[in-house]
Scaffold this motif. Structure first.
Motif, short mmCIF file in Angstrom:
data_model
loop_
_atom_site.label_atom_id
_atom_site.label_comp_id
_atom_site.label_asym_id
_atom_site.label_seq_id
_atom_site.Cartn_x
_atom_site.Cartn_y
_atom_site.Cartn_z
N ASN A 1 8.24 -0.82 -4.66
CA ASN A 1 7.56 0.02 -5.63
C ASN A 1 6.05 0.01 -5.37
O ASN A 1 5.39 1.05 -5.36
CB ASN A 1 7.87 -0.49 -7.05
N PHE A 2 5.51 -1.18 -5.14
CA PHE A 2 4.07 -1.32 -4.92
C PHE A 2 3.65 -0.65 -3.60
O PHE A 2 2.64 0.06 -3.54
CB PHE A 2 3.67 -2.79 -4.92
N ALA A 3 4.43 -0.90 -2.55
CA ALA A 3 4.11 -0.29 -1.26
C ALA A 3 4.15 1.23 -1.35
O ALA A 3 3.29 1.93 -0.79
CB ALA A 3 5.09 -0.78 -0.20
N SER A 4 5.15 1.77 -2.09
CA SER A 4 5.26 3.21 -2.27
C SER A 4 4.03 3.75 -3.00
O SER A 4 3.52 4.83 -2.66
CB SER A 4 6.53 3.53 -3.05
N TYR A 5 3.55 3.00 -3.98
CA TYR A 5 2.36 3.43 -4.73
C TYR A 5 1.13 3.47 -3.82
O TYR A 5 0.38 4.45 -3.82
CB TYR A 5 2.12 2.47 -5.89
N ILE A 6 0.94 2.44 -2.99
CA ILE A 6 -0.23 2.37 -2.10
C ILE A 6 -0.17 3.48 -1.06
O ILE A 6 -1.18 4.14 -0.75
CB ILE A 6 -0.32 1.00 -1.41
N ALA B 1 1.37 6.34 -1.24
CA ALA B 1 1.18 7.62 -1.93
C ALA B 1 1.73 8.81 -1.15
O ALA B 1 1.14 9.90 -1.13
CB ALA B 1 -0.30 7.83 -2.23
N GLY B 2 2.85 8.61 -0.46
CA GLY B 2 3.49 9.70 0.26
C GLY B 2 2.87 10.01 1.61
O GLY B 2 3.30 10.93 2.30
N ASP B 3 1.86 9.23 2.02
CA ASP B 3 1.20 9.45 3.32
C ASP B 3 2.00 8.72 4.40
O ASP B 3 2.00 7.49 4.49
CB ASP B 3 -0.22 8.90 3.27
N ASP C 1 1.76 2.56 6.66
CA ASP C 1 2.88 1.62 6.46
C ASP C 1 2.27 0.35 5.90
O ASP C 1 1.77 -0.50 6.64
CB ASP C 1 3.60 1.35 7.77
N TYR C 2 2.30 0.23 4.60
CA TYR C 2 1.58 -0.86 3.93
C TYR C 2 2.05 -2.22 4.43
O TYR C 2 1.25 -3.15 4.57
CB TYR C 2 1.78 -0.75 2.42
#
Length: 516
Positions: A46-51, A53-55, A59-60
């Motif tokens: 969830n956190f990685a997806s937020y960081i 932001a669809g870009d 790859d966090y």
């Protein structure tokens, strides 16, 4: 494979992991590690997806920790409520779990860091202690560090192997469903204690619909005995197309279950600023006094538990209990929970409370509380359910629906005791069963052997008895006997017996004559 089949396969897989990995550890004791690991994976993705932001260029998980600027961290915590560095993500820890000799201490450090990241922020109390029951140093995992690491690695690898797909809306639902599936299975296998923290989804669905019936929006939803949050989450599902303005509120007395409830909120994508779950004894130390009233209250409080009652002389002056003029018995706190919920209820809302049947007909203080509720026209409906719908008990419980906006002074009684489907060791309510109850609740029409609305005067004449069986006549399922047909059968039988006796007498006489 359909999405329903995929979900069922995923659930079977995660339960298999839970059983295979725990080894000799009791399943109830081991549940925190499986549930906690699933939660750890969820908040990481969830956190990685937020960081990201669809870009797709970001790859966090592959970034270095030192590229994270303080401003980025602060903004993320204000939004998500916590912060996870790339090196702390579930995917990175799980990838090297089998060869990490300090896995148990590394996990403990990461969990502490995630919780501490919220210190000084509005989310601090929502995040604090979330991993308290995920004790990576516990001897339950093994006697040596190597044993502990081996079991932890197996859990991490097992959960890492679950296919939730890309992290988007439907996959968030899969995470939440998997978590609830695990909780329900642990509850089903936990004996009596299982029912204390989890209300089965089918019953939760009915309770949520009753509490929020015909409300196009509610200010907030409250459960004074929240358990693992299953009732509140059913309210979320039922109100997806509407508005819950200020979110989800609950209080839970058990520390472990309190943590499960908060994790459950996150796993169903309810952000920290949309829920408030508090730890403590609702009857003796209630929270949210400054938050009330609530438009919807749902609750499955413990049945007939002991409480201070009249041993605490201050309670009779408590604004929750004072209007009734009497306290619930010390040995049976059921009506204390009912009065607590009523005092937190708004003038437009409803409370739907699972209740022990005895409170609806017993005398003494409980009768006086019923009189207070009926005289003030707070009781909208009493519903009797089928037996064996809950974990840990086979009793047939009732649902008490309270309202402060009734338009007449009658009380509805619904006998839903015959509505159930047998599944494994428990009965369940199907969607059709729930729809039938809700249709009767909505219309308030009398239906023979099922639903009946009773005038205030008749309830007073019946000494304030609120038992459904006192007002809804049960269907007579005994076999109807045709007396004329039965008499004809008896005559035929008697004639056959007489004929047989004559034949036997003749045979005996012949035998005796031959002997001479």
């Amino acid at each position: 494979m359909t999405s329903k089949e995929q979900r069922a396969a995923l659930q079977r897989q995660i339960w298999q992991i839970a059983n295979d990995v725990r080894g000799a550890v009791d399943g109830w004791d081991f549940k925190q590690y499986v549930l906690g690991t699933l939660f750890y994976r969820f908040i990481s993705e969830n956190f990685a997806s937020y960081i990201e932001a669809g870009d797709e260029s970001i790859d966090y998980a592959k970034l270095d920790d030192d590229v994270i600027f303080p401003e980025i961290k602060d903004d993320a915590i204000k939004t998500k409520g916590y912060f996870i560095y790339p090196s702390q993500l579930f995917a990175n820890i799980a990838a090297g779990a089998n060869t990490n000799d300090s896995l148990n201490t590394d996990l403990a450090t990461i969990f502490a860091a995630i919780e501490n990241s919220a210190n000084g922020f509005p989310s601090e109390m929502d995040i604090k202690g979330l991993f308290a029951d995920f004790d990576t140093t516990s001897n339950r995992l093994g006697n040596t560090v190597a044993d502990k690491n081996k079991r932890l690695a197996a859990v991490l690898k097992g959960v890492a192997g679950l296919n939730f797909g890309d992290f988007h809306g439907s996959q968030i639902d899969l995470f939440g469903d998997a978590y609830e599936y695990l909780i329900s299975n642990y509850a089903a296998n936990a004996g009596k204690s299982g029912g204390e923290f989890f209300t089965p989804q089918h019953v939760s669905m009915l309770i949520a619909q009753l509490a929020m019936h015909k409300q196009t929006s509610v200010n907030k939803i409250y459960d004074p005995a929240a358990g693992s949050g299953s009732l509140l989450l059913q309210a979320k599902k039922h109100f997806d197309a509407h508005i819950i303005e200020e979110g989800f509120f609950g209080q839970e007395i058990n520390h472990t279950t309190y943590n499960l409830a908060r994790m459950n909120m996150f796993l169903h994508n309810i952000n920290y600023d949309k829920f408030n779950i508090q730890l403590g004894n609702t009857l003796e130390n209630p929270h949210f006094d400054d938050e009330k009233p609530f438009d919807a209250i749902v609750s499955n409080p413990p049945y007939s538990v002991k409480w201070k009652g009249r041993d605490d002389p201050t309670l009779i002056n408590d604004e929750r209990f004072a209007p009734a003029g009497v306290l619930a018995p010390k040995s049976k706190a059921d009506f204390a929970f009912v009065l607590h919920a009523l005092s937190y209820l708004s003038s437009k809302g409803r409370a739907a409370i699972v209740s022990f049947p005895g409170i609806f007909y017993r005398g003494g203080a409980e009768k006086k509380i019923r009189q207070y509720l009926v005289d003030n026209n707070y009781v909208e409906t009493v519903i009797s359910l089928a037996p064996n719908l809950f974990f840990g008990t086979t009793i047939a419980v009732n649902i008490l629906v309270l309202s402060k906006h009734k338009t007449d002074n009658s009380t509805q009684f619904i006998d839903a005791s015959e509505l159930f489907k047998k599944e494994t060791n428990n009965n369940v309510l199907t969607g059709d069963h729930i729809a039938r109850i809700m249709q009767a609740f909505d219309s308030k029409e009398n239906v023979e052997h099922f639903a009946k609305s009773i005038d205030y005067e008749k309830i007073v004449e019946n000494d304030y008895n609120l038992s459904v069986s006192s007002y809804v006549e049960a269907r007579d399922t005994r076999e109807v006997i045709d007396i004329d047909r039965l008499n004809d059968e008896l005559k035929t039988t008697v004639a056959n017996i007489d004929r047989l006796r004559t034949d036997i007498d003749a045979i005996v006489a012949e035998i005796e004559g031959g002997g001479e």
